[in-house]
Design a protein around this motif. Structure first.
Motif, mmCIF file in Angstrom:
data_model
loop_
_atom_site.group_PDB
_atom_site.id
_atom_site.type_symbol
_atom_site.label_atom_id
_atom_site.label_comp_id
_atom_site.label_asym_id
_atom_site.label_seq_id
_atom_site.Cartn_x
_atom_site.Cartn_y
_atom_site.Cartn_z
ATOM 1 N N ASP A 61 0.841 -1.194 0.000
ATOM 2 C CA ASP A 61 0.000 0.000 0.000
ATOM 3 C C ASP A 61 0.877 1.245 0.000
ATOM 4 O O ASP A 61 2.082 1.177 -0.206
ATOM 5 C CB ASP A 61 -0.997 -0.017 1.164
ATOM 6 C CG ASP A 61 -0.319 -0.060 2.524
ATOM 7 O OD1 ASP A 61 0.876 0.303 2.636
ATOM 8 O OD2 ASP A 61 -0.986 -0.449 3.503
ATOM 9 N N GLU A 62 0.270 2.400 0.260
ATOM 10 C CA GLU A 62 0.970 3.683 0.183
ATOM 11 C C GLU A 62 2.144 3.776 1.155
ATOM 12 O O GLU A 62 3.079 4.535 0.925
ATOM 13 C CB GLU A 62 0.003 4.850 0.476
ATOM 14 C CG GLU A 62 -1.143 4.972 -0.492
ATOM 15 C CD GLU A 62 -2.338 4.096 -0.122
ATOM 16 O OE1 GLU A 62 -2.306 3.403 0.930
ATOM 17 O OE2 GLU A 62 -3.293 4.064 -0.899
ATOM 18 N N LYS A 72 3.741 -0.073 -5.194
ATOM 19 C CA LYS A 72 2.836 0.712 -4.382
ATOM 20 C C LYS A 72 2.084 1.649 -5.324
ATOM 21 O O LYS A 72 2.540 1.900 -6.436
ATOM 22 C CB LYS A 72 3.590 1.486 -3.306
ATOM 23 C CG LYS A 72 4.501 2.571 -3.836
ATOM 24 C CD LYS A 72 5.192 3.327 -2.730
ATOM 25 C CE LYS A 72 4.413 4.565 -2.384
ATOM 26 N NZ LYS A 72 4.994 5.355 -1.327
ATOM 27 N N PRO A 73 0.936 2.158 -4.913
ATOM 28 C CA PRO A 73 0.163 3.023 -5.810
ATOM 29 C C PRO A 73 0.825 4.377 -6.016
ATOM 30 O O PRO A 73 1.664 4.808 -5.226
ATOM 31 C CB PRO A 73 -1.180 3.171 -5.086
ATOM 32 C CG PRO A 73 -0.936 2.792 -3.682
ATOM 33 C CD PRO A 73 0.255 1.898 -3.647
ATOM 34 N N TYR A 74 0.413 5.029 -7.089
ATOM 35 C CA TYR A 74 0.801 6.427 -7.295
ATOM 36 C C TYR A 74 0.098 7.262 -6.230
ATOM 37 O O TYR A 74 -0.965 6.879 -5.732
ATOM 38 C CB TYR A 74 0.352 6.915 -8.678
ATOM 39 C CG TYR A 74 1.148 6.334 -9.817
ATOM 40 C CD1 TYR A 74 2.335 6.918 -10.228
ATOM 41 C CD2 TYR A 74 0.700 5.204 -10.498
ATOM 42 C CE1 TYR A 74 3.064 6.392 -11.284
ATOM 43 C CE2 TYR A 74 1.416 4.676 -11.548
ATOM 44 C CZ TYR A 74 2.600 5.268 -11.935
ATOM 45 O OH TYR A 74 3.318 4.740 -12.969
ATOM 46 N N ARG A 76 -2.215 10.091 -4.530
ATOM 47 C CA ARG A 76 -3.538 10.580 -4.937
ATOM 48 C C ARG A 76 -3.420 11.840 -5.772
ATOM 49 O O ARG A 76 -4.153 12.037 -6.724
ATOM 50 C CB ARG A 76 -4.397 10.832 -3.709
ATOM 51 C CG ARG A 76 -4.775 9.556 -3.022
ATOM 52 C CD ARG A 76 -5.613 9.791 -1.819
ATOM 53 N NE ARG A 76 -5.712 8.524 -1.098
ATOM 54 C CZ ARG A 76 -6.563 8.299 -0.148
ATOM 55 N NH1 ARG A 76 -7.389 9.228 0.236
ATOM 56 N NH2 ARG A 76 -6.586 7.131 0.442
ATOM 57 N N SER A 79 -2.255 10.939 -9.328
ATOM 58 C CA SER A 79 -3.217 10.139 -10.094
ATOM 59 C C SER A 79 -4.532 10.874 -10.345
ATOM 60 O O SER A 79 -5.322 10.443 -11.176
ATOM 61 C CB SER A 79 -3.484 8.812 -9.388
ATOM 62 O OG SER A 79 -4.101 9.025 -8.148
ATOM 63 N N LYS A 85 -2.753 6.470 -14.376
ATOM 64 C CA LYS A 85 -2.307 6.201 -13.006
ATOM 65 C C LYS A 85 -3.480 5.751 -12.134
ATOM 66 O O LYS A 85 -3.323 4.889 -11.267
ATOM 67 C CB LYS A 85 -1.640 7.437 -12.404
ATOM 68 C CG LYS A 85 -0.308 7.767 -13.043
ATOM 69 C CD LYS A 85 0.320 9.008 -12.435
ATOM 70 C CE LYS A 85 1.661 9.313 -13.093
ATOM 71 N NZ LYS A 85 2.281 10.526 -12.537
ATOM 72 N N THR A 86 -4.652 6.323 -12.373
ATOM 73 C CA THR A 86 -5.849 5.909 -11.630
ATOM 74 C C THR A 86 -6.157 4.441 -11.898
ATOM 75 O O THR A 86 -6.480 3.683 -10.988
ATOM 76 C CB THR A 86 -7.056 6.785 -12.021
ATOM 77 O OG1 THR A 86 -6.727 8.153 -11.776
ATOM 78 C CG2 THR A 86 -8.296 6.407 -11.235
ATOM 79 N N ASN A 89 -3.636 2.279 -10.045
ATOM 80 C CA ASN A 89 -3.963 2.236 -8.618
ATOM 81 C C ASN A 89 -5.141 1.310 -8.347
ATOM 82 O O ASN A 89 -5.145 0.557 -7.367
ATOM 83 C CB ASN A 89 -4.262 3.637 -8.086
ATOM 84 C CG ASN A 89 -3.015 4.471 -7.910
ATOM 85 O OD1 ASN A 89 -1.903 4.015 -8.126
ATOM 86 N ND2 ASN A 89 -3.204 5.719 -7.523
ATOM 87 N N SER A 93 -4.968 -2.058 -6.199
ATOM 88 C CA SER A 93 -5.866 -2.184 -5.053
ATOM 89 C C SER A 93 -6.626 -3.503 -5.087
ATOM 90 O O SER A 93 -6.802 -4.169 -4.066
ATOM 91 C CB SER A 93 -6.845 -1.008 -5.041
ATOM 92 O OG SER A 93 -7.799 -1.169 -4.029
ATOM 93 N N LYS A 186 1.894 -0.011 -15.422
ATOM 94 C CA LYS A 186 0.875 0.980 -15.781
ATOM 95 C C LYS A 186 0.576 0.912 -17.279
ATOM 96 O O LYS A 186 -0.589 0.902 -17.695
ATOM 97 C CB LYS A 186 1.337 2.387 -15.402
ATOM 98 C CG LYS A 186 0.305 3.466 -15.709
ATOM 99 C CD LYS A 186 0.843 4.849 -15.460
ATOM 100 C CE LYS A 186 1.717 5.236 -16.624
ATOM 101 N NZ LYS A 186 2.063 6.636 -16.702
#
Length: 199
Positions: A61-62, A72-74, A76, A79, A85-86, A89, A93, A186
């Motif tokens: 996670d973040e 890990k996600p971009y 917020r 994104s 990027k969304t 993520n 998730s 991505k």
């Protein structure tokens, strides 16, 4: 860590509830091995239906630090204005949810985890260890009876089925760069690896 079939592959038992997963991970021997490159990951391979070559990764996670083998996600902020990027993520998730599902399945069978456990610390550690092993055995039975994993797995290698290792404590951190690997994932998720429900 869990595999795609909600089976525990690596466990760390004995940390305090107030500690974050990323902090526990960084203190573990396994975490150190991943960060310094001595962990034995399988060879890099191409993503299904693609020529994009990527290393095997752990989904975090973040709070985790981006690394060649840790996704890990971009943020917020970054994104918000970039739909690619969304999508990344969102797909990451969904992959992380498998871990949450594994804990949910474990708790459904072993209801002792729904409440504070009134046992000596060492006994409690043993209880968690045994519950994880029994959970894996029950998952094997479920998968054998249903003849298919939770997720379709399109690889030539077998999934880990009965190897669960304890994580030993350690310390330190080696910074590594996973930006390029994340960009490859991505690109894949937004092109040949896209699925109808991701938007």
């Amino acid at each position: 860590m869990v595999d795609a079939n909600c089976k525990f592959v690596v466990v760390d038992i004995g940390s305090y509830g107030k500690e974050e997963d990323s902090g526990i991970f960084l203190k573990s021997i396994m975490g150190q091995q991943i960060l310094n490159g001595s962990f034995s990951f399988p060879e890099d391979c191409s993503l299904p239906g693609s020529d994009i070559i990527v290393p095997h990764v752990i989904v975090g996670d973040e709070d985790f630090r981006l690394h060649t083998h840790i996704m890990k996600p971009y943020s917020r902020k970054s994104s918000r204005d970039d739909s690619t990027k969304t999508v990344f993520n969102y797909r990451l998730s969904r992959a992380r949810r498998v871990t949450e599902n594994a804990f949910g399945l474990l708790s459904q069978v072993f209801r002792v985890f729904y409440q504070p456990i009134n046992l000596e610390m060492s006994t409690c550690d043993d209880l968690v260890w045994v519950a994880c092993i029994l959970h894996n055995m029950l998952r094997d039975g479920y998968l054998e009876n249903n003849k298919r994993p939770y997720f379709e797995y399109d690889h030539d290698h077998d999934l880990p089925s009965n190897s669960m290792l304890p994580i030993r404590r350690g310390g330190g951190f080696l910074h590594a760069n996973g930006f390029e690997v994340r960009e490859r994932f991505k690109t894949f998720f937004n092109n040949e690896g896209s699925v109808s429900w991701q938007r």
